[in-house]
Write an enzyme that holds these catalytic residues in place. Structure first.
Site, PDB file in Angstrom:
ATOM      1  N   SER A 142       0.178  28.661 147.068  1.00  0.00           N
ATOM      2  CA  SER A 142       0.877  27.431 146.684  1.00  0.00           C
ATOM      3  C   SER A 142       0.430  27.015 145.290  1.00  0.00           C
ATOM      4  CB  SER A 142       0.539  26.315 147.668  1.00  0.00           C
ATOM      5  OG  SER A 142       1.040  25.083 147.203  1.00  0.00           O
ATOM      6  N   TYR A 155      -5.834  21.290 151.971  1.00  0.00           N
ATOM      7  CA  TYR A 155      -4.755  22.263 151.801  1.00  0.00           C
ATOM      8  C   TYR A 155      -4.962  23.045 150.497  1.00  0.00           C
ATOM      9  CZ  TYR A 155       0.006  24.131 151.418  1.00  0.00           C
ATOM     10  OH  TYR A 155       1.097  24.967 151.300  1.00  0.00           O
TER      11      TYR A 155
HETATM   12  N1  NAP Z   1       6.933  23.504 151.970  1.00  0.00           N
HETATM   13  C1  NAP Z   1       6.302  23.568 150.799  1.00  0.00           C
HETATM   14  O1  NAP Z   1       6.487  22.725 149.903  1.00  0.00           O
HETATM   15  C2  NAP Z   1       5.353  24.707 150.529  1.00  0.00           C
HETATM   16  C3  NAP Z   1       4.868  24.837 149.215  1.00  0.00           C
HETATM   17  C4  NAP Z   1       3.985  25.870 148.938  1.00  0.00           C
HETATM   18  C5  NAP Z   1       3.614  26.756 149.920  1.00  0.00           C
HETATM   19  N2  NAP Z   1       4.090  26.611 151.178  1.00  0.00           N
HETATM   20  C6  NAP Z   1       3.655  27.581 152.187  1.00  0.00           C
HETATM   21  O2  NAP Z   1       4.790  28.249 152.696  1.00  0.00           O
HETATM   22  C7  NAP Z   1       4.529  28.662 154.041  1.00  0.00           C
HETATM   23  C8  NAP Z   1       5.645  28.159 154.948  1.00  0.00           C
HETATM   24  O3  NAP Z   1       5.598  26.741 154.940  1.00  0.00           O
HETATM   25  P1  NAP Z   1       6.835  25.826 155.387  1.00  0.00           P
HETATM   26  O4  NAP Z   1       6.920  24.724 154.421  1.00  0.00           O
HETATM   27  O5  NAP Z   1       8.015  26.666 155.668  1.00  0.00           O
HETATM   28  O6  NAP Z   1       6.212  25.225 156.732  1.00  0.00           O
HETATM   29  P2  NAP Z   1       6.860  24.988 158.167  1.00  0.00           P
HETATM   30  O7  NAP Z   1       8.285  24.584 158.042  1.00  0.00           O
HETATM   31  O8  NAP Z   1       5.922  24.104 158.884  1.00  0.00           O
HETATM   32  O9  NAP Z   1       6.825  26.464 158.812  1.00  0.00           O
HETATM   33  C9  NAP Z   1       5.623  27.107 159.065  1.00  0.00           C
HETATM   34  C10 NAP Z   1       5.811  28.010 160.260  1.00  0.00           C
HETATM   35  O10 NAP Z   1       4.552  28.673 160.519  1.00  0.00           O
HETATM   36  C11 NAP Z   1       4.264  28.530 161.899  1.00  0.00           C
HETATM   37  N3  NAP Z   1       2.836  28.565 162.164  1.00  0.00           N
HETATM   38  C12 NAP Z   1       1.915  27.625 161.826  1.00  0.00           C
HETATM   39  N4  NAP Z   1       0.719  27.968 162.289  1.00  0.00           N
HETATM   40  C13 NAP Z   1       0.876  29.138 162.948  1.00  0.00           C
HETATM   41  C14 NAP Z   1       0.001  29.982 163.658  1.00  0.00           C
HETATM   42  N5  NAP Z   1      -1.303  29.660 163.811  1.00  0.00           N
HETATM   43  N6  NAP Z   1       0.477  31.125 164.189  1.00  0.00           N
HETATM   44  C15 NAP Z   1       1.791  31.440 164.058  1.00  0.00           C
HETATM   45  N7  NAP Z   1       2.682  30.670 163.417  1.00  0.00           N
HETATM   46  C16 NAP Z   1       2.228  29.530 162.863  1.00  0.00           C
HETATM   47  C17 NAP Z   1       4.814  27.156 162.239  1.00  0.00           C
HETATM   48  O11 NAP Z   1       4.909  26.967 163.623  1.00  0.00           O
HETATM   49  P3  NAP Z   1       4.727  25.455 164.176  1.00  0.00           P
HETATM   50  O12 NAP Z   1       6.001  24.766 163.862  1.00  0.00           O
HETATM   51  O13 NAP Z   1       4.456  25.646 165.618  1.00  0.00           O
HETATM   52  O14 NAP Z   1       3.552  24.849 163.414  1.00  0.00           O
HETATM   53  C18 NAP Z   1       6.155  27.215 161.520  1.00  0.00           C
HETATM   54  O15 NAP Z   1       7.122  27.888 162.277  1.00  0.00           O
HETATM   55  C19 NAP Z   1       3.151  28.098 154.397  1.00  0.00           C
HETATM   56  O16 NAP Z   1       2.170  29.077 154.200  1.00  0.00           O
HETATM   57  C20 NAP Z   1       2.980  26.973 153.386  1.00  0.00           C
HETATM   58  O17 NAP Z   1       1.633  26.673 153.158  1.00  0.00           O
HETATM   59  C21 NAP Z   1       4.952  25.605 151.514  1.00  0.00           C
END
Ligand code: NAP
Length: 262
Positions: A142, A155
Site C-alpha cells: 500500500s 496498518y
Molecule cells: N482499499 C484500499 O484503499 C487499499 C489500498 C491499498 C492496499 N489495499 C490492500 O488491498 C488488499 C485488498 O483490500 P480490499 O480493500 O479489497 O479489502 P476488502 O474489501 O476488505 O477485501 C479483503 C478480502 O480479504 C479477505 N481476508 C481478510 N483476512 C483474511 C484471512 N485471514 N484469510 C483469508 N481471507 C481474508 C476478506 O475477508 P473478510 O471479509 O472475511 O475479512 C476480504 O474478502 C488488502 O491487502 C489491502 O490491504 C487496499
C-alpha cells in the site's frame, strides 16, 4: 490472455473488494483461476457470478494465517485447475490506530494477515513453482506503507513489513525463476476504506479500476506498480521528504484528516 502468464492464477482475498473485482476481471480474460477467502458465502457468490468454467475455476475457503490450511487449499485448487503460475496475495485487513486506547491486538492481527498471511500463501505455492522452474508472486502492499501514517500506524507498519519482506525474498526467488511484483494501491472504495471517518471526501478508485491495474501487474510482471498516478507521484515524494519536513506535515495535517481523535 497474455503469453507471460502460464498456469493457473491463485488469488487470496477473492471474496470482496479488490480481490473480487480482480477475480471477475481475470475470469473475463479467460484465465484458469483458484480463489481463496475465509468468507465462504461471499466466495461462493463470486464463483456464482463467474459461472461454470469446466476445469478453469476452483475455490477453497481458507484463512491465510493458517499455513496447513493454505497448503491444503492450494493442493485442492491445483488438483482442479492445474499448477499455480501466478499467486496474487490480496487478502488483507486494515483498521485505524486510535489513541489514547492503543490496541496492540489489532496490530498483531494486521501483521498476522497482511505479512504472515502473504508468507503462508507464498510458502504454499513455492515448492511447486520451484519444481516447475518458475512463477510469479504478486503482493499487495500500500502507499500507506511508505511512511508511517498517523491514523493508521499499525496498518502502515504491516504494509511496510510486507514491502521489505517481498524485497528481501526477491533475489532468492529470482534465482529460482520466480519473479515478484509489489503493488501499491492508493485509496480504493472497499469495505476497508468505506467506514473511515475522513473530514473531507477523499478521491478513491473503484475496485474495478484497481483490478485493471492488477491484471496489468499479472500480465507484465513489473517489479513495482503504484496507482493511481497521483498516488505513485505522492509515494515518490513521501520517500524523499526529509524526516523533519514529514513530521511537521503530519503534526499539522494529520489531526485534521479525520473527524475522530487519534
Ligand atoms: N482499499 C484500499 O484503499 C487499499 C489500498 C491499498 C492496499 N489495499 C490492500 O488491498 C488488499 C485488498 O483490500 P480490499 O480493500 O479489497 O479489502 P476488502 O474489501 O476488505 O477485501 C479483503 C478480502 O480479504 C479477505 N481476508 C481478510 N483476512 C483474511 C484471512 N485471514 N484469510 C483469508 N481471507 C481474508 C476478506 O475477508 P473478510 O471479509 O472475511 O475479512 C476480504 O474478502 C488488502 O491487502 C489491502 O490491504 C487496499
Amino acid at each position: 490472455m497474455s503469453g507471460r502468464v502460464s498456469g493457473a492464477i491463485l488469488l487470496t482475498g477473492a471474496a470482496h473488494g479488490i480481490g473480487r473485482a480482480t477475480a471477475l476481471a481475470l475470469a473475463s480474460r479467460g484465465y484458469a483461476l483458484g480463489l481463496i477467502d475465509r468468507d465462504a458465502e461471499a466466495l461462493a457468490g463470486v464463483v456464482g457470478e463467474i459461472g461454470e468454467r469446466e476445469g478453469a475455476l476452483s475455490f477453497r475457503v481458507s484463512d491465510v494465517t493458517d499455513l496447513d490450511a493454505m497448503r491444503e487449499a492450494v493442493l485442492g485448487v491445483e488438483s482442479a485447475v492445474g499448477p499455480t503460475g501466478t499467486l496474487v496475495a490480496c487478502a488483507g485487513i486494515g483498521s485505524l490506530t486510535l489513541l489514547p486506547d492503543l490496541d496492540p491486538a489489532a496490530l498483531r492481527a494486521m501483521l498476522d494477515v497482511n505479512v504472515v498471511g502473504v508468507a503462508n500463501a507464498i510458502a504454499a505455492v513455492l515448492p511447486g513453482m520451484i519444481a516447475r522452474g518458475g512463477g510469479h508472486v504478486v503482493g499487495i502492499s500500500s502507499v500507506a506503507g511508505v511512511r508511517g501514517m498517523p491514523w493508521m500506524a499499525s496498518y502502515s507498519a504491516s504494509k511496510a513489513a510486507l514491502t521489505t519482506y517481498l524485497e528481501g525474498l526477491r533475489p532468492a526467488l529470482k534465482r529460482r525463476g520466480v519473479s515478484v511484483t509489489t503493488v501499491y494501491p492508493g485509496f480504493v472504495r472497499t469495505a476497508m476504506t468505506e467506514g473511515t471517518p475522513f473530514r473531507r471526501p477523499v478521491p478513491m478508485l473503484e475496485p474495478e479500476q484497481a483490478a485493471a491495474q492488477l491484471v496489468r501487474a499479472i500480465e507484465r510482471r513489473p517489479r513495482d506498480l503504484a496507482f493511481p498516478m497521483s498516488a505513485a507521484l505522492g509515494m515518490g515524494l513521501l520517500r524523499r521528504l526529509p524526516n523533519r519536513v514529514y513530521d511537521r506535515m503530519m503534526d499539522r495535517a494529520g489531526p485534521r484528516a479525520l473527524t475522530v481523535d487519534f
